[in-house]
Scaffold this motif. Sequence first.
Motif, short mmCIF file in Angstrom:
data_model
loop_
_atom_site.label_atom_id
_atom_site.label_comp_id
_atom_site.label_asym_id
_atom_site.label_seq_id
_atom_site.Cartn_x
_atom_site.Cartn_y
_atom_site.Cartn_z
N VAL A 230 0.80 -1.10 0.02
CA VAL A 230 0.09 0.08 -0.21
C VAL A 230 0.97 1.20 0.12
CG1 VAL A 230 -1.72 1.24 1.42
CG2 VAL A 230 -1.82 -1.22 1.24
N GLY A 231 1.96 1.12 0.70
CA GLY A 231 2.86 2.30 0.71
C GLY A 231 3.35 2.50 -0.59
N ILE A 232 3.67 1.53 -1.24
CA ILE A 232 4.02 1.83 -2.79
C ILE A 232 3.13 2.60 -3.73
CG2 ILE A 232 4.62 0.51 -4.94
CD1 ILE A 232 6.08 -1.69 -3.47
N LEU A 233 1.92 2.17 -3.52
CA LEU A 233 0.82 2.74 -4.21
C LEU A 233 0.67 4.33 -3.78
CD1 LEU A 233 -2.04 -0.18 -4.07
CD2 LEU A 233 -0.75 0.71 -6.02
N ALA A 234 0.66 4.68 -2.24
CA ALA A 234 0.78 5.71 -1.89
C ALA A 234 1.86 6.84 -2.49
CB ALA A 234 0.84 5.88 -0.09
N SER A 235 3.04 6.18 -2.43
CA SER A 235 4.23 6.93 -3.07
C SER A 235 4.12 7.20 -4.44
CB SER A 235 5.58 5.94 -2.83
OG SER A 235 5.69 5.68 -1.63
N GLU A 236 3.74 6.04 -5.33
CA GLU A 236 3.30 6.50 -6.74
C GLU A 236 2.38 7.65 -6.91
OE1 GLU A 236 2.34 2.68 -8.53
OE2 GLU A 236 4.42 1.78 -8.44
N GLY A 237 1.00 7.57 -6.18
CA GLY A 237 0.18 8.71 -6.27
C GLY A 237 0.72 10.01 -5.75
N PHE A 238 1.50 10.00 -4.83
CA PHE A 238 2.21 11.05 -4.22
C PHE A 238 3.17 11.94 -5.41
CE2 PHE A 238 5.81 13.33 -2.46
CZ PHE A 238 5.25 14.18 -1.60
N LEU A 239 3.80 11.12 -6.27
CA LEU A 239 4.77 11.45 -6.81
C LEU A 239 4.07 12.12 -8.29
CD1 LEU A 239 7.71 8.83 -6.88
CD2 LEU A 239 7.69 11.25 -5.76
N MET A 240 3.07 11.37 -8.34
CA MET A 240 2.29 11.82 -9.67
C MET A 240 1.51 12.99 -9.61
SD MET A 240 -0.75 9.48 -11.94
CE MET A 240 -1.42 9.04 -10.14
N SER A 241 0.98 13.19 -8.18
CA SER A 241 0.13 14.36 -8.00
C SER A 241 1.22 15.49 -7.78
CB SER A 241 -0.73 14.27 -6.69
OG SER A 241 0.13 13.87 -5.65
N LEU A 242 2.36 15.17 -7.20
CA LEU A 242 3.37 16.25 -7.00
C LEU A 242 3.90 16.88 -8.71
CD1 LEU A 242 5.36 17.92 -5.38
CD2 LEU A 242 7.02 16.01 -5.54
N PHE A 243 3.84 16.06 -9.30
CA PHE A 243 4.62 16.51 -10.86
C PHE A 243 3.25 17.47 -11.34
CE2 PHE A 243 4.13 15.88 -15.23
CZ PHE A 243 5.09 16.27 -15.83
N GLY A 244 2.04 16.83 -11.21
CA GLY A 244 0.85 17.59 -11.72
C GLY A 244 0.76 18.91 -11.09
N VAL A 245 0.85 19.09 -9.75
CA VAL A 245 0.85 20.21 -9.13
C VAL A 245 1.98 21.21 -9.67
CG1 VAL A 245 1.17 21.54 -6.70
CG2 VAL A 245 -0.37 19.26 -6.82
N LEU A 246 3.11 20.74 -9.54
CA LEU A 246 4.23 21.50 -10.11
C LEU A 246 4.14 22.04 -11.49
CD1 LEU A 246 7.28 19.83 -8.59
CD2 LEU A 246 6.23 21.94 -7.93
N TYR A 247 3.42 21.15 -12.37
CA TYR A 247 3.43 21.43 -13.80
C TYR A 247 1.99 22.65 -13.91
CZ TYR A 247 1.66 21.09 -18.58
OH TYR A 247 1.26 21.40 -19.88
N GLY A 248 0.89 22.40 -12.83
CA GLY A 248 -0.18 23.25 -12.95
C GLY A 248 0.41 24.68 -12.46
N LEU A 249 1.22 24.51 -11.24
CA LEU A 249 1.53 25.86 -10.87
C LEU A 249 2.50 26.78 -11.92
CD1 LEU A 249 2.60 25.06 -7.16
CD2 LEU A 249 0.59 26.53 -7.80
N THR A 250 3.50 26.03 -12.67
CA THR A 250 4.26 26.66 -13.58
C THR A 250 3.26 27.29 -14.92
OG1 THR A 250 6.00 25.16 -13.04
CG2 THR A 250 6.14 26.33 -15.18
N LEU A 251 2.53 26.27 -15.19
CA LEU A 251 1.59 26.85 -16.35
C LEU A 251 0.69 27.78 -15.96
CD1 LEU A 251 0.55 26.29 -19.28
CD2 LEU A 251 -1.13 24.58 -18.41
N GLY A 252 0.03 27.85 -14.78
CA GLY A 252 -0.65 28.91 -14.25
C GLY A 252 -0.22 30.10 -14.01
#
Length: 316
Positions: A230-252
């Motif tokens: 479950v920790g692996i899934l949480a880490s993958e979800g964390f990294l995916m969302s972190l990349f999405g947030v950074l991309y969204g902040l830059t584009l915004g």
Amino acid sequence: MVLVSRALRSAKLASVPGIERLEFRRTRQILLDADRPAVTLIARGATATQAAGELPLLQTAAPAPGDQLEPVWISEALQDLYGLKTGGTLALSLAGHARNYRVAGVWRDYARTFGAIVMTIPAYSAATGDRGATEGSVWLDGRRAADDVAASLRSCFVRGDMLEIMTSTAVRERSLQIFDRAFAITYALEGIAVVIGLTGISFAAGSTALARRSEFGMLRHIGMLRRQVVGILASEGFLMSLFGVLYGLTLGAVLSLVLVYVVNRQSFNWSIDLTVPAWQLGALSVILIAAAAFTAVWSGRAATSQDAVHAVREDW
């Protein structure tokens, strides 16, 4: 619009109890170009220093040596529409006579789309002979309520019911209501975007976890605990969302700069200050990342709940 004579201003209104200071203005519409809409002329302030000090100035220009022209201050819209510059001259036709004035500064105005010009009351009176007023500002001394002062002001006029009196608090609340209505659709779109994003993460995490059931089964078969999977899934979800947030902040950020400094100025002929709400953006980013990680874990629990031997046997 009620036109107030200077005699009435000095005699009746100054004697109203509860008033600390009064300031009056004369506004009217004038034409600078017959092929364009009229602009607003505002006469305010007894001196140039007073008139300039009450404006949100963005640009100023000191008078040239020997310059005897009366100063005027133009709005951003007028500067853009007519190509005027600080320090230059502006010809105005007042009372049938053309006069040149010096553009002493540019100020920010959100109320008049087609432009506005400010000059001192003495300069306006000398050019037109008009000594009336159409607007006024009142500062209270705190000894009487605003409603009581407003009632006393209305009693100074024959048709006091025609006066529109608004407190600064009421003006602020009305302005905020207008902005809230204008951006209501934006807030709704933000909420919809968050829901769609979390739904996409849920489907992606669920489908990925189902496709990797045998992998997770093998990991558990060789001794990995379920909470570690479950920790692996949480880490993958964390990294995916972190990349999405950074991309969204830059584009915004890029889109915000374009909207504020390019689109806004070209569309409305006025500028605004750009302020980055760092704390709000940081808090929202943390919430979105945590929500995405939780969604990924919740969606992938079905794949990890299967017996390890059964999961591995599916590939035999």
